[in-house]
Write an enzyme that holds these catalytic residues in place. Structure first.
Site, PDB file in Angstrom:
ATOM      1  N   ASP A   1      -1.576   0.341  -0.524  1.00 38.65           N
ATOM      2  CA  ASP A   1      -1.598   1.704  -0.785  1.00 38.65           C
ATOM      3  C   ASP A   1      -2.711   2.026  -1.491  1.00 38.65           C
ATOM      4  OD1 ASP A   1       0.947   1.919   0.286  1.00 38.65           O
ATOM      5  OD2 ASP A   1       1.996   1.264  -1.581  1.00 38.65           O
TER       6      ASP A   1
ATOM      7  N   SER B   1       1.491   0.641   5.099  1.00 39.10           N
ATOM      8  CA  SER B   1       0.436   0.936   4.124  1.00 39.10           C
ATOM      9  C   SER B   1       0.276   2.468   4.038  1.00 39.10           C
ATOM     10  CB  SER B   1      -0.729   0.221   4.555  1.00 39.10           C
ATOM     11  OG  SER B   1      -0.501  -1.124   4.567  1.00 39.10           O
TER      12      SER B   1
ATOM     13  N   SER C   1       2.996  -3.548   1.289  1.00 46.14           N
ATOM     14  CA  SER C   1       2.120  -1.969   1.561  1.00 46.14           C
ATOM     15  C   SER C   1       0.772  -2.190   0.721  1.00 46.14           C
ATOM     16  CB  SER C   1       3.096  -0.990   1.227  1.00 46.14           C
ATOM     17  OG  SER C   1       2.500   0.112   1.608  1.00 46.14           O
TER      18      SER C   1
END
Length: 330
Positions: free
Chosen positions: A265, A225, A263
Site C-alpha cells: 500500500d 495492493s 498488501s
C-alpha cells in the site's frame, strides 16, 4: 456508474469540475488497456506539468510488500522528475525501462533519470507471468495523456484488479480547498487536491460506514495492493506532502481495507506549485480533509465503475451490484 450517480456522496468538501485528478491544472492522464480473455492488464500514466524541472513530492508506505520503482530517490530528494506510471506487478520493470526510453528521447543530454513506476498484482484475472506490456503500450499511454476525465474501472493498470471482494480498477476524484490557507506573508488563493487510485486490496467493502459483503463470497486473490497518486496545486513542500500522502493511505480504512500483511500500500503525492515559503502546517487541516475524502471517493469509483470479468484460467470477479450501493444512500 460513479459513486455519486448511485446517490452516495462521500465527505463534505466540494469537488473540482470533473471530480478527478485532472482537475489539478496541468495534470494529464493516459491509459493503455489489454483485455483479451487471458490478459487483463495495462498501463496508467499520470503526467505532471513541467515534470522535467522537478516537482515537490513524497512517498508514504502503508505496507512495503510491493514494487515502487524510483521511490527511494523521491524520498531522499523530495522531488519527482518524471511521469508516474502504474501497471501489473511483473511488468513494472519493463514499464520503467520503456518510460526511461521515452524520457531519454525527449532529453538528449540526460545522464541520470529516476522513472517512478508502481504496481499491483493482477495475476488472478491476467496471465501475469507472460509480462505482456511492451514499450508501445507505455508510449501510447504517455502520448495519449490528456486533461479529460480519466476512464475508470476496468481500464489501464486497473483492467485486472480486484478489491474488497469485488471487481475494481482505476478510480479518481478531487476536492477544492477554499481561500484563506495561511502562508508566510499572505494568504493562498485556494486550490485543488486530486487523487487517482489503482485498487487491488482485501477487506470488507464499507460505504459511508455500512459494510457490504459480496453475494458470492470466496477467498481473496493473492497479491493484494493499492497505489494512490495525489496531486495538488497548493504550495506544499516535500515534507508536508509526506504528511498528505500518509492521509491517503489512512483513507483506505474508510472503505474497509484490512491492510493485509501481503498488501503493498503506497501513496505518492506531488505539488505543481513550487512557491516558497509553503503554506503553514496549521493550514494543512483542510488539505488532509481533501485528501482523505478524495481518496475515499476515488476508491469507491474504482469499484462502482468496474464490470464483471472472467479472465485467466476462467477466474471470475464480479462487479459490485448497484443496488447494494444504492441501499446505503437510503
Amino acid at each position: 456508474m460513479r459513486i455519486r450517480e448511485l446517490g452516495v456522496v462521500p465527505g463534505v468538501l466540494p469537488t473540482g469540475p470533473l471530480n478527478a485528478i485532472t482537475d489539478v491544472p496541468g495534470v494529464l492522464v493516459g491509459q493503455t488497456t489489454l483485455a483479451t480473455g487471458e490478459l487483463n492488464t495495462g498501463v496508467t500514466a499520470i503526467v505532471p506539468p513541467d515534470f522535467a524541472a522537478g516537482l515537490p513530492a513524497a512517498v508514504a508506505v502503508g505496507n512495503g510488500y510491493g514494487k515502487l520503482v524510483g521511490s527511494t530517490q523521491v524520498d531522499e530528494l523530495g522531488v519527482v522528475e518524471t511521469p508516474i506510471l502504474l501497471t501489473g506487478t511483473l511488468s513494472v520493470f519493463r514499464v520503467a525501462d520503456a518510460l526511461l526510453s521515452w524520457l531519454l528521447e525527449r532529453n538528449p543530454t540526460a545522464t541520470s533519470l529516476n522513472p517512478v513506476v508502481g504496481e499491483t498484482n493482477d495475476g488472478y484475472l491476467s496471465d501475469i507471468r507472460s509480462r505482456p506490456i511492451t514499450p508501445d503500450h507505455v508510449f501510447a499511454a504517455l502520448d495519449s495523456a490528456s486533461a479529460d476525465l480519466p476512464a475508470e474501472g476496468n481500464v489501464g493498470a486497473g483492467t485486472g484488479t480486484t478489491a474488497l471482494g469485488f471487481k475494481a480498477g482505476i478510480g479518481t476524484s478531487s476536492r477544492r480547498v477554499g481561500d484563506g490557507a495561511a502562508v508566510e506573508g499572505g494568504a493562498a488563493s485556494g486550490g485543488t487536491v486530486g487523487v487517482l487510485v489503482q485498487a487491488n486490496f482485501s477487506g470488507t467493502l464499507t460505504v459511508l460506514g455500512t459494510p457490504i459483503k459480496p453475494p458470492v463470497e470466496k477467498p481473496a486473490p493473492e497479491g493484494n495492493s493499492c497505489m494512490i497518486v495525489v496531486a495538488t496545486d497548493l504550495p506544499v513542500d516535500a515534507r508536508q506532502l509526506g504528511r498528505v500522502a500518509r492521509r491517503a493511505v489512512f483513507a483506505m480504512g474508510r472503505v474497509g481495507s484490512d491492510f493485509s500483511p501481503g498488501s503493498g500500500d503506497y501513496a505518492i503525492a506531488f505539488s505543481t506549485n513550487r512557491a516558497v515559503p509553503p503554506i503553514r502546517d496549521k493550514a494543512l487541516k483542510d488539505v488532509f480533509y481533501a485528501t482523505t475524502e478524495a481518496t475515499e471517493e476515488a476508491l469507491l469509483n474504482s469499484l462502482t465503475m468496474a464490470t464483471t470479468v472472467t479472465g485467466y484460467n476462467g477466474n471470475t470477479q464480479y462487479a459490485v451490484p448497484e443496488e447494494l450501493i444504492r441501499s446505503t444512500a437510503r
